[in-house]
Design an enzyme around this catalytic site. Structure first.
Site, mmCIF file in Angstrom:
data_model
loop_
_atom_site.group_PDB
_atom_site.id
_atom_site.type_symbol
_atom_site.label_atom_id
_atom_site.label_comp_id
_atom_site.label_asym_id
_atom_site.label_seq_id
_atom_site.Cartn_x
_atom_site.Cartn_y
_atom_site.Cartn_z
ATOM 1 N N ASP A 180 0.861 -1.175 0.000
ATOM 2 C CA ASP A 180 0.000 0.000 0.000
ATOM 3 C C ASP A 180 0.906 1.237 0.000
ATOM 4 O O ASP A 180 2.122 1.139 0.244
ATOM 5 C CB ASP A 180 -0.894 -0.048 1.242
ATOM 6 C CG ASP A 180 -1.772 1.182 1.377
ATOM 7 O OD1 ASP A 180 -2.329 1.625 0.355
ATOM 8 O OD2 ASP A 180 -1.894 1.701 2.498
ATOM 9 N N TYR A 181 0.334 2.403 -0.254
ATOM 10 C CA TYR A 181 1.170 3.608 -0.306
ATOM 11 C C TYR A 181 0.938 4.522 0.905
ATOM 12 O O TYR A 181 1.763 4.566 1.818
ATOM 13 C CB TYR A 181 0.921 4.377 -1.607
ATOM 14 C CG TYR A 181 1.779 5.608 -1.712
ATOM 15 C CD1 TYR A 181 3.159 5.505 -1.853
ATOM 16 C CD2 TYR A 181 1.224 6.886 -1.660
ATOM 17 C CE1 TYR A 181 3.965 6.633 -1.932
ATOM 18 C CE2 TYR A 181 2.013 8.019 -1.743
ATOM 19 C CZ TYR A 181 3.391 7.891 -1.879
ATOM 20 O OH TYR A 181 4.177 9.011 -1.942
ATOM 21 N N ASP A 182 -0.194 5.237 0.941
ATOM 22 C CA ASP A 182 -0.429 6.202 2.025
ATOM 23 C C ASP A 182 -0.558 5.490 3.370
ATOM 24 O O ASP A 182 -1.348 4.561 3.533
ATOM 25 C CB ASP A 182 -1.709 6.990 1.750
ATOM 26 C CG ASP A 182 -1.563 7.898 0.543
ATOM 27 O OD1 ASP A 182 -0.894 8.938 0.664
ATOM 28 O OD2 ASP A 182 -2.105 7.552 -0.523
ATOM 29 N N ASP A 384 -2.013 -0.408 6.010
ATOM 30 C CA ASP A 384 -2.339 0.225 7.295
ATOM 31 C C ASP A 384 -3.832 0.388 7.534
ATOM 32 O O ASP A 384 -4.248 0.699 8.647
ATOM 33 C CB ASP A 384 -1.702 1.614 7.356
ATOM 34 C CG ASP A 384 -2.383 2.587 6.387
ATOM 35 O OD1 ASP A 384 -2.404 2.301 5.178
ATOM 36 O OD2 ASP A 384 -2.925 3.605 6.855
#
Length: 431
Positions: A180-182, A384
């Protein structure tokens, strides 16, 4: 009946049940054979398909939980998603087979077989994906809470080398990385457009891109434009936008292109099926922007997202988010909008197409690799947010699943911050 026998009277014949009819028995036997499971014992309750013979190694709570739909199970560790069908290789033919068998069984019953996951509409059967049972739709078609394990996730940074080797085979075979990124690779910023990749992140991703034994993926809620702008030059990365709605697979000597996930088919630029429900939901969500100064509305191909991270009054923002989820759900029900889910994440409220799930995409990509005779020897998945829990939930027990930050999770391991994840990737995966 016992008294009649003692008195010498003939015993009354047993009343036949719908399950006794040969067409029903035949259909249920075929369904059990397709699942490679034993036929239902005569002691099983009417109208229930026996999924699996009792395993003496399983606890009583686990055995009871397997009788419930996936979305109803709680407090039971379930890392492996069991194959639902193995009739032939095509997901479409698998879906058609299970629908046909269920309909056949139900046509010859008088109502007691309605527990065999009734099929109201083929388009609503979203739990047969690539032969893996991911989730079961609730009777109302609403979204079910993601099941989370009560067992605490271990601290990833305390993992010994010998323990890491059991879930990440560094020396041999192809391995997949789903990031995932953010909130995972990158810390949050007040506004999404500010959270661009840092030099440290780009260095780590470039290292993953250079490893020929890795198949790296970024699987994010971000739209395709952001992912291509920031990561399009990483020529071995598979980019997955909007939680799985769009995918870009790199091809040799070709520019990057985006396609809808195969569940939809067609070209992203000409896909307009979401416009009707968006028009209804957009008007309601724009009221949130007016009521909470500092918030804003983001529109993607498959979703509408209300961001309230920059609302000065944090209490006001949280209260508005809670009310927003309830009001949007009532609006969805009142307007009879199907296949749309309302979810609350990190300072966001999102309305999106309910069949877009990271877990579905990750699982399918891994299955396709195995179908070509080159299964991944190890898989790492890190995230997250609640959308990432769908990856952790369907991951087998030998996947390296990592939760970033606090909160209940189905992941096996945890780090506290994106910085700690970057440290792990740099020192353990790229070392």
């Amino acid at each position: 009946q016992v008294l009649l026998q003692l008195l010498g009277q003939p015993r009354a014949p047993r009343r036949p049940t719908p399950c006794d009819s040969s067409p029903v028995r035949s259909a249920m036997a075929r369904l059990n054979r397709a699942n490679q499971l034993p036929a239902r014992a005569s002691s099983s309750p009417p109208g229930m398909v026996a999924r699996q013979r009792a395993d003496p190694a399983k606890s009583k709570s686990e055995a009871q939980a397997e009788e419930l739909p996936a979305c109803r199970r709680r407090n039971v560790k379930r890392h492996t998603a069991r194959p639902l069908l193995k009739v032939d290789g095509s997901p479409d033919s698998q879906k058609a087979s299970v629908i046909e068998l269920r309909k056949e069984a139900q046509q010859h019953s008088s109502g007691e077989l309605t527990d065999i996951n009734p099929v109201h509409d083929p388009n609503e059967v979203d739990f047969v994906e690539g032969g893996v049972e991911l989730s079961v739709p609730s009777p109302r078609g609403d979204d079910c809470e993601i099941e989370l394990d009560d067992a605490p996730a271990r601290c990833l940074l305390q993992l010994q080398e010998s323990e890491l080797e059991k879930v990440w085979h560094a020396d041999h075979g192809p391995k997949a990385v789903f990031l995932d990124y953010d909130g995972t690779l990158r810390e949050f910023e007040p506004r999404p457009e500010m959270a661009t990749p840092t030099p440290e992140i780009l260095e780590i991703l470039s290292g993953l891109n250079a490893r020929t034994d890795l198949v790296p993926h970024i699987i994010s809620g971000r739209d395709a434009n952001f992912l291509e702008t920031c990561f399009g030059k990483l020529d071995r990365f598979i980019l997955i936008a909007e939680h799985g709605f769009q995918i870009s697979v790199p091809k040799a000597n070709e520019e990057r292109s985006w396609e809808l996930w195969e569940h939809y088919g067609g070209n992203v630029k000409t896909f307009r099926d979401h416009e009707n429900w968006k028009a209804i939901m957009r008007a309601e969500m724009e009221k949130l922007v007016s009521a909470c100064p500092g918030s804003h509305l983001e529109e993607k191909q498959s979703s509408l997202v209300w961001h309230y991270r920059t609302v000065a009054d944090e209490v006001l923002g949280e209260e508005a988010a809670l009310k927003a989820v309830s009001s949007l759900e009532r609006l969805r029900d009142r307007e009879r909008i199907q296949d749309v889910k309302i979810s609350r994440g990190h300072k966001v409220v999102e309305v999106s197409y309910r069949n877009v799930r990271k877990g579905l995409v990750m699982r399918r990509l891994c299955e396709e690799k195995a179908a070509f005779g080159e299964p991944y020897v190890s898989v790492l998945a890190a995230g997250d947010d609640v959308s990432d829990e769908t990856m952790f939930e369907v991951a087998p027990s030998d996947f390296l699943t990592i939760k970033i930050g606090a909160g209940a999770t189905s992941a096996r391991f945890r780090v506290e911050t994106p910085k700690q994840l970057r440290q792990f990737l740099a020192t353990k995966i790229l070392a």
